[in-house]
Design a protein around this motif. Structure first.
Motif: not given
Length: 301
Positions: A243-259
């Protein structure tokens, strides 16, 4: 007809108040701030202090329906103190309304309460209906169960009660979508964990519309407020990027990082609830936003 709303100045409340006023309803609302009290022909404010059990009894004069949206945001870090606020802001406010209705002569016959799909356990393969009896034992799941139990006490007064279990609300004004859109605008959008967790979403207009529909059609019982086509978080982030016209290539963010960053609140990013919208559809509600892409486009325009 006159309606009393709590949380009238919040995200959902603002949208709903607009709908009600356009629909010819008179709206009373409760606020804890004297500065927010105003009195117009069809929009009138009244003070309350749930912590002290105080409420202006005139708020229910001539009111037929109460729509209860008040509750502290779950989008702030869950310290022990704030977790208590999340719980009490829902239970105390409901209890204050219960006490007012029990002890004051009134014409209220309907009580529509906010709730959340967080009452269902996290699962990537179960589709939850309103009849599902499984309950999540986490902090948020416990909050929702106590919240609904407080609303059920109002039903014991002979008042019809409807509980609206809300999914992920899509709005560009505030909330999850706005936060996700910020990095996505720079091509940095990413899902969390496996990205396979199910996201039962709903556009803000449809959520307010369901409350309005519950009011007009005198609904009773539990209703899931989520669009009929939930998606995985990977699909949600991918659609947002498109929708934003941007690429989607970033790796998923690991759970331990957000915790590490968010603590216990990180569960909001990793829980998975796939809920059915069939019951509200069978009642006759017609969703305005069935497509995730169109919902995001409208929310961010």
């Amino acid at each position: 007809m006159k309606v009393l709303i709590t949380g009238a100045t919040g995200l959902v409340g603002t949208e709903l108040v607009s709908m009600l006023l356009k629909g010819g309803y008179h709206v009373n609302y409760l606020t804890t701030s004297k500065n927010k009290v105003q009195h117009d022909e069809k929009y009138n404010g009244y003070l309350w202090n749930p912590d002290k059990g105080e409420i202006d009894p005139h708020c229910i004069d001539g009111v037929g329906t109460i729509i209860h949206l008040a509750g502290a945001s779950i989008g702030k870090r869950w310290t022990s103190k704030y977790k208590q606020e999340i719980l009490q802001s829902r239970i105390l406010t409901t209890n204050v309304l219960h006490s007012l209705l029990k002890n004051t002569q009134n014409s209220v016959h309907e009580f529509v309460s906010a709730s959340a799909i967080g009452i269902y356990p996290s699962s990537t393969d179960t589709v939850y209906t309103e009849d599902s009896t499984e309950r999540d034992s986490s902090f948020l799941g416990t909050v929702v169960q106590k919240w609904e139990a407080a609303a059920d006490e109002i039903a014991k007064l002979g008042i019809r009660v409807a509980k609206i279990r809300t999914g992920l609300v899509l709005s560009g004004k505030s909330g999850v979508l706005k936060e996700m859109a910020a990095p996505a605008r720079f091509g940095l959008g990413a899902a969390f964990g496996s990205g396979t967790q199910m996201q039962s979403w709903i556009h803000l207009t449809d959520l307010a519309g369901i409350y309005y529909y519950a009011l007009k059609n005198e609904l009773e019982g539990v209703y899931n407020a989520a669009a009929p086509h939930p998606v995985t978080q990977n699909e949600l982030v991918k659609t947002l990027a498109r929708v934003l016209g941007k690429p989607y290539f970033m790796p998923n963010i690991p759970k331990f990082v957000m915790e590490a960053v968010l603590g216990e609140m990180s569960t909001l990013l990793f829980d998975s609830q796939n809920v059915s919208a069939r019951k509200i559809i069978n009642e006759g509600y017609q969703f305005k936003f069935l497509s995730l892409e169109k919902a995001i486009e409208d929310a961010l325009k």
